[in-house]
Write a protein that holds these residues in place. Structure first.
Motif, mmCIF file in Angstrom:
data_model
loop_
_atom_site.group_PDB
_atom_site.id
_atom_site.type_symbol
_atom_site.label_atom_id
_atom_site.label_comp_id
_atom_site.label_asym_id
_atom_site.label_seq_id
_atom_site.Cartn_x
_atom_site.Cartn_y
_atom_site.Cartn_z
ATOM 1 N N LEU A 33 0.440 -0.696 0.120
ATOM 2 C CA LEU A 33 0.382 0.313 0.226
ATOM 3 C C LEU A 33 0.394 1.216 0.590
ATOM 4 O O LEU A 33 2.036 1.676 1.039
ATOM 5 C CB LEU A 33 -0.742 0.260 1.457
ATOM 6 C CG LEU A 33 -2.039 1.208 0.991
ATOM 7 C CD1 LEU A 33 -2.808 1.488 0.645
ATOM 8 C CD2 LEU A 33 -2.699 1.259 2.828
ATOM 9 N N ASP A 34 1.034 1.808 -1.419
ATOM 10 C CA ASP A 34 1.132 3.250 -1.174
ATOM 11 C C ASP A 34 3.054 3.017 -0.841
ATOM 12 O O ASP A 34 3.479 3.637 -0.323
ATOM 13 C CB ASP A 34 0.898 4.418 -0.166
ATOM 14 C CG ASP A 34 -0.295 4.619 -0.894
ATOM 15 O OD1 ASP A 34 -0.914 4.488 -2.192
ATOM 16 O OD2 ASP A 34 -1.004 4.819 -0.686
ATOM 17 N N LYS A 52 -6.185 3.370 5.352
ATOM 18 C CA LYS A 52 -4.646 3.546 4.848
ATOM 19 C C LYS A 52 -5.343 4.131 3.908
ATOM 20 O O LYS A 52 -4.291 5.217 3.152
ATOM 21 C CB LYS A 52 -3.524 3.062 4.933
ATOM 22 C CG LYS A 52 -3.247 2.935 6.491
ATOM 23 C CD LYS A 52 -2.514 2.015 6.043
ATOM 24 C CE LYS A 52 -1.242 1.585 7.837
ATOM 25 N NZ LYS A 52 -0.634 3.066 8.623
ATOM 26 N N THR A 54 -7.012 5.682 -0.139
ATOM 27 C CA THR A 54 -7.297 6.686 -0.781
ATOM 28 C C THR A 54 -7.525 5.999 -2.463
ATOM 29 O O THR A 54 -7.138 5.031 -2.855
ATOM 30 C CB THR A 54 -6.527 7.745 -0.627
ATOM 31 O OG1 THR A 54 -5.429 7.081 -1.308
ATOM 32 C CG2 THR A 54 -6.074 7.993 0.798
ATOM 33 N N GLN A 56 -6.279 7.510 -4.672
ATOM 34 C CA GLN A 56 -5.484 7.119 -4.794
ATOM 35 C C GLN A 56 -4.028 6.622 -4.764
ATOM 36 O O GLN A 56 -3.056 6.545 -5.476
ATOM 37 C CB GLN A 56 -4.389 9.010 -5.202
ATOM 38 C CG GLN A 56 -5.099 10.542 -5.796
ATOM 39 C CD GLN A 56 -6.906 10.066 -4.453
ATOM 40 O OE1 GLN A 56 -6.941 10.453 -3.427
ATOM 41 N NE2 GLN A 56 -7.921 10.961 -5.492
ATOM 42 N N SER A 57 -4.741 5.840 -3.649
ATOM 43 C CA SER A 57 -3.889 4.348 -3.109
ATOM 44 C C SER A 57 -3.070 3.568 -4.261
ATOM 45 O O SER A 57 -3.615 3.709 -5.061
ATOM 46 C CB SER A 57 -3.844 3.663 -1.948
ATOM 47 O OG SER A 57 -3.923 4.537 -0.862
ATOM 48 N N LYS A 58 -1.514 3.489 -4.688
ATOM 49 C CA LYS A 58 -1.011 1.986 -5.173
ATOM 50 C C LYS A 58 -1.089 0.962 -4.157
ATOM 51 O O LYS A 58 -0.544 1.036 -3.511
ATOM 52 C CB LYS A 58 -0.540 2.389 -5.813
ATOM 53 C CG LYS A 58 -0.388 3.521 -6.861
ATOM 54 C CD LYS A 58 1.562 4.484 -7.440
ATOM 55 C CE LYS A 58 1.114 5.475 -8.474
ATOM 56 N NZ LYS A 58 2.750 5.439 -9.062
ATOM 57 N N THR A 59 -2.082 -0.234 -5.141
ATOM 58 C CA THR A 59 -1.868 -1.518 -3.948
ATOM 59 C C THR A 59 -1.422 -2.408 -4.678
ATOM 60 O O THR A 59 -1.653 -2.849 -5.974
ATOM 61 C CB THR A 59 -3.548 -2.167 -3.069
ATOM 62 O OG1 THR A 59 -4.545 -1.884 -4.598
ATOM 63 C CG2 THR A 59 -3.589 -0.504 -2.700
#
Length: 294
Positions: A33-34, A52, A54, A56-59
């Motif tokens: 996660l991010d 945590k 959002t 815009q998060s990169k997972t």
């Protein structure tokens, strides 16, 4: 009597208390996660993950290494004769391959690795079936047969807020045919053939949720259903599902989707996995403390 340990992976999405009371060993997958990596359910809980997360998060997610499985197997084989190791569908993850490699390393015939052909709430139910079979003294063959019999009648229906998370994670399966209409429709999905499969497209989220409930009610339930309602940051909707289904279920739990499954399904996902209670020959019985609302 042969002593057999039960192993699964963290995509079973069962609560820690139930895992402990049923003697299930859970090998964690990893969720990123991010830019940070976490062991699923060990270094980050479902609640922490969704807090945590959002827009815009990169997972991302990754399977356990063969070494991690081998470590778990060797530890259990110190005081067990065999291991029954059941995991997320091979069509959704490389976890099964890691488990198979580890089983080969610890010695032929000592570990039975089984493809559940499902994930999350459905895998959790099958793990409870296996745990009860083993607790009753069943061997590897009989336990696998019991799991297969229940799995054949298992149904898992769910809806997601968007297909984007499944698409990005590469876990969308046959539901790719719905991608072109995600803006106009909401998907109703299922688990079939070891992957995510499309069922219907409906106009609104409300209709998608109602349709999932209709599908569950249409299952030939006989004496009742064993069911798990699962959700990704949609607890209020999941509780509504539970209330709607109380009249048709014999055993019912409400559980959050864990970080790994939630990273692929995305916030807003709600679903139900169920099977006719009478098909579980040994009878899935949960104590009042195990019938959790989380």
């Amino acid at each position: 009597m042969t002593r057999i340990a039960l192993v699964t992976d963290s995509t079973c999405d069962l609560p820690p208390q139930l895992v402990t009371t049923r003697g299930i060993t859970v090998v964690p997958l990893t969720v990123s996660l991010d830019g940070h990596d976490y062991k699923d359910g060990v270094e980050i809980t479902a609640a922490e993950f969704y807090a945590k997360l959002t827009a815009q998060s990169k997972t991302g997610t990754s399977q356990p290494t063969p070494a991690l499985f081998a470590q778990a197997y060797r530890s259990l084989l110190e005081d067990h004769d065999r291991v029954f190791s059941m995991h997320i569908s091979e069509g959704l993850s490389g976890t099964l391959a890691s488990a198979q490699q580890a089983a080969a390393e610890v010695g032929e015939g000592r570990v039975r690795v089984v493809d559940s052909e499902v994930v999350s709430m459905a895998l959790g139910l099958l793990c409870l079936v296996a745990a009860d079979a083993l607790a009753a003294g069943e061997g590897l063959d009989a336990t696998e047969a019991e799991v297969a019999r229940v799995r054949d009648s298992m149904r898992a229906y769910f809806t997601v807020a968007t297909l984007e998370h499944l698409r990005r994670g590469g876990r969308i399966g046959r539901a790719t045919e719905m991608l072109g209409s995600v803006l106009q429709f909401k998907p109703v999905l299922c688990l079939a053939g070891g992957e995510v499969a499309p069922l219907e497209r409906v106009r609104t989220r409300g209709r998608a949720l109602a349709r999932v409930l209709e599908l569950v009610r249409s299952v030939d339930r006989g004496e009742g259903l064993c069911a798990i309602v699962a959700h990704a940051a949609a607890e209020e909707t999941a509780e509504m599902f539970a209330q709607e289904l109380e009249g048709v279920t014999d055993t019912l739990m409400v559980q959050p989707l864990g970080p790994v499954v939630g990273a692929h399904a995305g916030p807003g996902t709600v679903g139900v996995a169920c099977y006719p209670a009478e098909l579980h020959r040994l009878g899935l019985k949960l104590s009042s403390s195990e019938l959790l609302r989380r």
